[in-house]
Design a protein around this motif. Structure first.
Motif, PDB file in Angstrom:
ATOM      1  N   SER A  42       0.860  -1.161  -0.123  1.00  0.00           N
ATOM      2  CA  SER A  42       0.020  -0.132   0.024  1.00  0.00           C
ATOM      3  C   SER A  42       0.870   1.147   0.120  1.00  0.00           C
ATOM      4  O   SER A  42       2.166   1.197   0.536  1.00  0.00           O
ATOM      5  N   TYR A  43       0.436   2.119  -0.545  1.00  0.00           N
ATOM      6  CA  TYR A  43       0.975   3.600  -0.581  1.00  0.00           C
ATOM      7  C   TYR A  43      -0.103   4.751  -0.263  1.00  0.00           C
ATOM      8  O   TYR A  43      -1.505   4.325  -0.516  1.00  0.00           O
ATOM      9  N   LEU A  44       0.445   5.877  -0.085  1.00  0.00           N
ATOM     10  CA  LEU A  44      -0.718   6.924   0.088  1.00  0.00           C
ATOM     11  C   LEU A  44      -0.808   7.259  -1.445  1.00  0.00           C
ATOM     12  O   LEU A  44       0.104   7.200  -2.212  1.00  0.00           O
ATOM     13  N   GLN A  45      -2.180   8.011  -1.334  1.00  0.00           N
ATOM     14  CA  GLN A  45      -2.203   8.607  -2.794  1.00  0.00           C
ATOM     15  C   GLN A  45      -1.139   9.466  -3.317  1.00  0.00           C
ATOM     16  O   GLN A  45      -0.726   9.489  -4.542  1.00  0.00           O
ATOM     17  N   THR A  46      -0.736  10.538  -2.507  1.00  0.00           N
ATOM     18  CA  THR A  46       0.454  11.375  -2.868  1.00  0.00           C
ATOM     19  C   THR A  46       1.471  10.506  -3.257  1.00  0.00           C
ATOM     20  O   THR A  46       2.455  10.929  -4.119  1.00  0.00           O
ATOM     21  N   GLU A  47       2.019   9.591  -2.583  1.00  0.00           N
ATOM     22  CA  GLU A  47       3.048   8.722  -2.909  1.00  0.00           C
ATOM     23  C   GLU A  47       3.125   8.327  -4.321  1.00  0.00           C
ATOM     24  O   GLU A  47       3.961   8.301  -4.853  1.00  0.00           O
ATOM     25  N   LEU A  48       2.125   7.608  -4.395  1.00  0.00           N
ATOM     26  CA  LEU A  48       1.922   7.017  -5.821  1.00  0.00           C
ATOM     27  C   LEU A  48       1.797   7.898  -6.896  1.00  0.00           C
ATOM     28  O   LEU A  48       2.545   7.835  -7.941  1.00  0.00           O
ATOM     29  N   GLN A  49       1.322   9.104  -6.752  1.00  0.00           N
ATOM     30  CA  GLN A  49       1.420  10.130  -7.779  1.00  0.00           C
ATOM     31  C   GLN A  49       2.934  10.812  -7.755  1.00  0.00           C
ATOM     32  O   GLN A  49       3.122  10.932  -9.164  1.00  0.00           O
ATOM     33  N   SER A  50       3.490  10.848  -6.878  1.00  0.00           N
ATOM     34  CA  SER A  50       4.787  11.264  -7.171  1.00  0.00           C
ATOM     35  C   SER A  50       5.643  10.377  -7.845  1.00  0.00           C
ATOM     36  O   SER A  50       6.670  10.604  -8.614  1.00  0.00           O
ATOM     37  N   ILE A  51       5.638   8.819  -7.580  1.00  0.00           N
ATOM     38  CA  ILE A  51       6.296   7.943  -8.215  1.00  0.00           C
ATOM     39  C   ILE A  51       5.911   7.763  -9.542  1.00  0.00           C
ATOM     40  O   ILE A  51       6.733   7.652 -10.438  1.00  0.00           O
ATOM     41  N   LEU A  52       4.750   7.973  -9.919  1.00  0.00           N
ATOM     42  CA  LEU A  52       4.254   7.799 -11.180  1.00  0.00           C
ATOM     43  C   LEU A  52       4.714   8.945 -12.090  1.00  0.00           C
ATOM     44  O   LEU A  52       5.228   8.771 -13.063  1.00  0.00           O
ATOM     45  N   GLY A  53       4.920  10.010 -11.251  1.00  0.00           N
ATOM     46  CA  GLY A  53       5.327  11.271 -12.101  1.00  0.00           C
ATOM     47  C   GLY A  53       6.801  10.931 -12.508  1.00  0.00           C
ATOM     48  O   GLY A  53       7.356  11.488 -13.441  1.00  0.00           O
ATOM     49  N   ASN A  54       7.538  10.437 -11.776  1.00  0.00           N
ATOM     50  CA  ASN A  54       9.277  10.208 -11.500  1.00  0.00           C
ATOM     51  C   ASN A  54       9.390   9.329 -12.601  1.00  0.00           C
ATOM     52  O   ASN A  54      10.366   8.968 -13.630  1.00  0.00           O
ATOM     53  N   TYR A  55       8.370   8.586 -12.594  1.00  0.00           N
ATOM     54  CA  TYR A  55       8.587   7.055 -13.757  1.00  0.00           C
ATOM     55  C   TYR A  55       8.134   7.586 -15.170  1.00  0.00           C
ATOM     56  O   TYR A  55       9.054   7.114 -15.902  1.00  0.00           O
ATOM     57  N   PHE A  56       7.123   8.498 -15.128  1.00  0.00           N
ATOM     58  CA  PHE A  56       7.065   9.081 -16.514  1.00  0.00           C
ATOM     59  C   PHE A  56       8.413  10.000 -16.998  1.00  0.00           C
ATOM     60  O   PHE A  56       8.841   9.599 -18.134  1.00  0.00           O
ATOM     61  N   PHE A  57       8.763  10.666 -16.003  1.00  0.00           N
ATOM     62  CA  PHE A  57       9.935  11.435 -16.317  1.00  0.00           C
ATOM     63  C   PHE A  57      11.086  10.612 -16.865  1.00  0.00           C
ATOM     64  O   PHE A  57      12.007  10.882 -17.398  1.00  0.00           O
ATOM     65  N   SER A  58      11.402   9.417 -16.103  1.00  0.00           N
ATOM     66  CA  SER A  58      12.475   8.729 -16.380  1.00  0.00           C
ATOM     67  C   SER A  58      12.529   8.214 -17.894  1.00  0.00           C
ATOM     68  O   SER A  58      13.301   7.962 -18.580  1.00  0.00           O
ATOM     69  N   PHE A  59      11.238   7.786 -18.458  1.00  0.00           N
ATOM     70  CA  PHE A  59      10.973   7.342 -19.608  1.00  0.00           C
ATOM     71  C   PHE A  59      11.271   8.687 -20.840  1.00  0.00           C
ATOM     72  O   PHE A  59      11.838   8.457 -21.786  1.00  0.00           O
ATOM     73  N   GLN A  60      10.890   9.858 -20.212  1.00  0.00           N
ATOM     74  CA  GLN A  60      11.089  11.029 -21.088  1.00  0.00           C
ATOM     75  C   GLN A  60      12.861  11.288 -21.075  1.00  0.00           C
ATOM     76  O   GLN A  60      13.498  11.449 -22.280  1.00  0.00           O
ATOM     77  N   ARG A  61      13.573  10.890 -19.855  1.00  0.00           N
ATOM     78  CA  ARG A  61      15.055  11.177 -20.111  1.00  0.00           C
ATOM     79  C   ARG A  61      15.538   9.937 -20.987  1.00  0.00           C
ATOM     80  O   ARG A  61      16.576  10.527 -21.337  1.00  0.00           O
ATOM     81  N   LEU A  62      14.895   9.070 -21.023  1.00  0.00           N
ATOM     82  CA  LEU A  62      15.587   7.926 -21.895  1.00  0.00           C
ATOM     83  C   LEU A  62      15.022   7.979 -23.193  1.00  0.00           C
ATOM     84  O   LEU A  62      15.563   7.276 -24.097  1.00  0.00           O
ATOM     85  N   CYS A  63      14.696   9.210 -23.523  1.00  0.00           N
ATOM     86  CA  CYS A  63      14.128   9.346 -25.028  1.00  0.00           C
ATOM     87  C   CYS A  63      13.012   8.213 -25.562  1.00  0.00           C
ATOM     88  O   CYS A  63      13.236   7.976 -26.855  1.00  0.00           O
ATOM     89  N   ILE A  64      12.284   7.654 -24.532  1.00  0.00           N
ATOM     90  CA  ILE A  64      11.396   6.655 -25.275  1.00  0.00           C
ATOM     91  C   ILE A  64       9.956   7.047 -24.856  1.00  0.00           C
ATOM     92  O   ILE A  64       9.127   6.464 -25.144  1.00  0.00           O
ATOM     93  N   TYR A  65       9.713   8.311 -24.408  1.00  0.00           N
ATOM     94  CA  TYR A  65       8.429   9.040 -23.963  1.00  0.00           C
ATOM     95  C   TYR A  65       7.627   8.997 -25.138  1.00  0.00           C
ATOM     96  O   TYR A  65       6.357   8.928 -25.191  1.00  0.00           O
ATOM     97  N   ASP A  66       8.053   9.265 -26.293  1.00  0.00           N
ATOM     98  CA  ASP A  66       7.332   9.418 -27.460  1.00  0.00           C
ATOM     99  C   ASP A  66       6.653   8.235 -27.937  1.00  0.00           C
ATOM    100  O   ASP A  66       5.532   8.121 -28.531  1.00  0.00           O
ATOM    101  N   ASP A  67       7.194   6.912 -27.497  1.00  0.00           N
ATOM    102  CA  ASP A  67       6.785   5.529 -28.028  1.00  0.00           C
ATOM    103  C   ASP A  67       5.693   5.163 -27.053  1.00  0.00           C
ATOM    104  O   ASP A  67       4.907   4.171 -27.372  1.00  0.00           O
TER     105      ASP A  67
END
Length: 75
Positions: A42-67
């Protein structure tokens, strides 16, 4: 189980529809990261939102975000 029952499940079962979804790999990899790798249930909603945002950001940094499916719905 006969063919008609299997076909009905394939077409109508919500779980099977999720498994066929375009964004399934993204969901599965995120859930594996946050729950399985971190050994948490389990996670708090705010924790999951933060982790998800970081997760998306990591894809963007790896240049695979567009896929990714999420590119259609940038936050």
């Amino acid at each position: 189980m006969n063919y008609e029952k299997a076909l009905s499940l394939y077409k109508n079962d919500k779980t099977l529809q999720l498994l066929r979804a375009e964004h399934f790999p993204l969901l599965l990899s995120f859930f594996h990261l946050v729950f399985k790798q971190q050994d948490r249930i389990s996670y708090l909603q705010t924790e999951l939102q933060s982790i998800l945002g970081n997760y998306f950001f990591s894809f963007q940094r790896l240049c695979i975000y567009d896929d990714l499916y999420i590119n259609k719905y940038k936050m």
